[in-house]
Design a protein around this motif. Structure first.
Motif, short mmCIF file in Angstrom:
data_model
loop_
_atom_site.label_atom_id
_atom_site.label_comp_id
_atom_site.label_asym_id
_atom_site.label_seq_id
_atom_site.Cartn_x
_atom_site.Cartn_y
_atom_site.Cartn_z
N TRP A 30 0.82 -1.21 0.00
CA TRP A 30 0.00 0.00 0.00
C TRP A 30 0.85 1.26 0.00
O TRP A 30 0.36 2.36 -0.27
N LEU A 31 2.15 1.13 0.31
CA LEU A 31 3.01 2.30 0.48
C LEU A 31 3.14 3.14 -0.79
O LEU A 31 3.04 4.38 -0.71
N ASN A 39 1.54 13.10 -2.94
CA ASN A 39 1.89 13.98 -4.05
C ASN A 39 0.69 14.84 -4.46
O ASN A 39 0.79 16.06 -4.59
N SER A 40 -0.46 14.19 -4.64
CA SER A 40 -1.66 14.93 -5.05
C SER A 40 -2.14 15.87 -3.96
O SER A 40 -2.63 16.98 -4.23
N TRP A 41 -2.01 15.47 -2.71
CA TRP A 41 -2.40 16.35 -1.60
C TRP A 41 -1.54 17.61 -1.57
O TRP A 41 -2.03 18.69 -1.25
N CYS A 42 -0.25 17.45 -1.88
CA CYS A 42 0.62 18.63 -1.94
C CYS A 42 0.16 19.58 -3.04
O CYS A 42 0.15 20.81 -2.85
N ASP A 81 7.50 7.30 -4.61
CA ASP A 81 6.47 6.32 -4.93
C ASP A 81 6.94 5.34 -6.01
O ASP A 81 6.69 4.14 -5.92
N GLY A 82 7.68 5.85 -7.00
CA GLY A 82 8.23 4.95 -8.00
C GLY A 82 9.30 4.04 -7.44
O GLY A 82 9.37 2.85 -7.76
N GLY A 95 -1.34 1.86 -10.43
CA GLY A 95 -0.37 2.81 -9.88
C GLY A 95 0.10 3.81 -10.92
O GLY A 95 0.32 4.98 -10.60
N LEU A 96 0.26 3.35 -12.17
CA LEU A 96 0.69 4.25 -13.24
C LEU A 96 -0.34 5.35 -13.47
O LEU A 96 0.01 6.53 -13.60
#
Length: 278
Positions: A30-31, A39-42, A81-82, A95-96
């Motif tokens: 899940w990490l 990233n999106s929250w930022c 994340d990658g 994930g992509l």
């Protein structure tokens, strides 16, 4: 204890260790998605913080600088994340797609909003033509980011292209160019209102570079690759850290600008070589 009993105990110990590692690895799958969400929250936080400019009467540059720092900080999550997905063997099409959607928010919409709001603030009272001109050019940046990420997804699914280079300026690089410009303008102790009309044009040019066929070096893979000269990498890192430590915002902006210009300058250099226009 005879050898047979020892072998049995060793096999059992190895089995338990392997099972524990497999379970731990499964639980950590899940990490990568969590890092992508960060990233999106930022990106979302940067947009909200940028819009607070209209509620403040002072320290506007500080507000915009914080938004720029949030965008730059999001790049840490974009890298992690990658890395986590590869380490945990958790790469997937889901994930992509998540990664590209997060990049669209953080490296597409957030920098576009930041540039539009900063232009509006520097110009003061804008005419209707200036407002639409700013919106049009910043929307070119956002639209080109979407095209860039969609093209990247298609190539990733088809597994085509050289993974050591990007075709077109990567979206984090374009976002870093805008964010570093904001940081440099904050510490530049002069009136920059005359540059307001140029900022949206700069954003649009970055957008065009994102969808261009110009090759850009994948700096992350270049640094981590063992094929290249390690001494050169160490020297480059030391020089970069030294310059950033002394000149700070100006060094960051200059280094990112050099990377942005490396695409068109490299293409021009190849055209000037004998047989380069073939």
């Amino acid at each position: 204890m005879n050898n047979r009993a020892k072998n049995f105990l060793n096999r059992r110990k190895n089995y338990r260790a392997g099972t524990f590692a497999a379970r731990a690895k499964k639980r950590l799958r899940w990490l990568p998605n969590t890092l992508t969400l960060c990233n999106s929250w930022c990106g979302f936080a940067s947009i909200l913080w940028t819009l607070t400019v209209y509620e403040r009467l002072s320290n506007t540059y500080d507000v915009l600088a914080i938004s720029a720092l949030i965008i730059l900080g999001a790049m840490i999550f974009d890298v992690l994340d990658g890395f986590a997905a590869r380490m945990l063997n958790a790469t997937s099409m889901h994930g992509l797609q998540m990664d590209s959607l997060s990049d669209m928010v953080t490296f597409g919409v957030a920098p576009g909003v930041l540039m539009a709001v900063m232009t509006h603030w520097l110009q003061g009272v804008q005419t209707t033509g200036q407002v639409w001109w700013t919106y049009l050019l910043c929307s070119i940046y956002v639209g080109c980011t979407a095209l860039r990420l969609a093209t990247y997804n298609v190539k990733a699914m088809e597994q085509t292209g050289d993974s050591s280079t990007f075709h077109g300026l990567p979206s984090p690089g374009a976002a870093a160019a805008i964010a570093s410009l904001v940081l440099a303008m904050r510490v530049y102790d002069r009136d920059l209102s005359n540059l307001a009309a140029v900022l949206p044009i700069y954003a649009a040019c970055l957008g065009v570079l994102m969808v261009s066929p110009l090759p850009y070096k994948h700096l992350g893979k270049w640094l981590l690759s063992r094929r290249n000269n390690q001494t050169v990498k160490i020297i480059v890192l030391i020089i970069t850290i030294f310059l950033v430590g002394i000149f700070r915002e100006f060094a960051i902006f200059s280094i990112i600008t050099l990377y942005v210009l490396s695409g068109p300058v490299g293409a021009l250099y190849r055209l000037m070589l004998p047989g380069g226009n073939k």
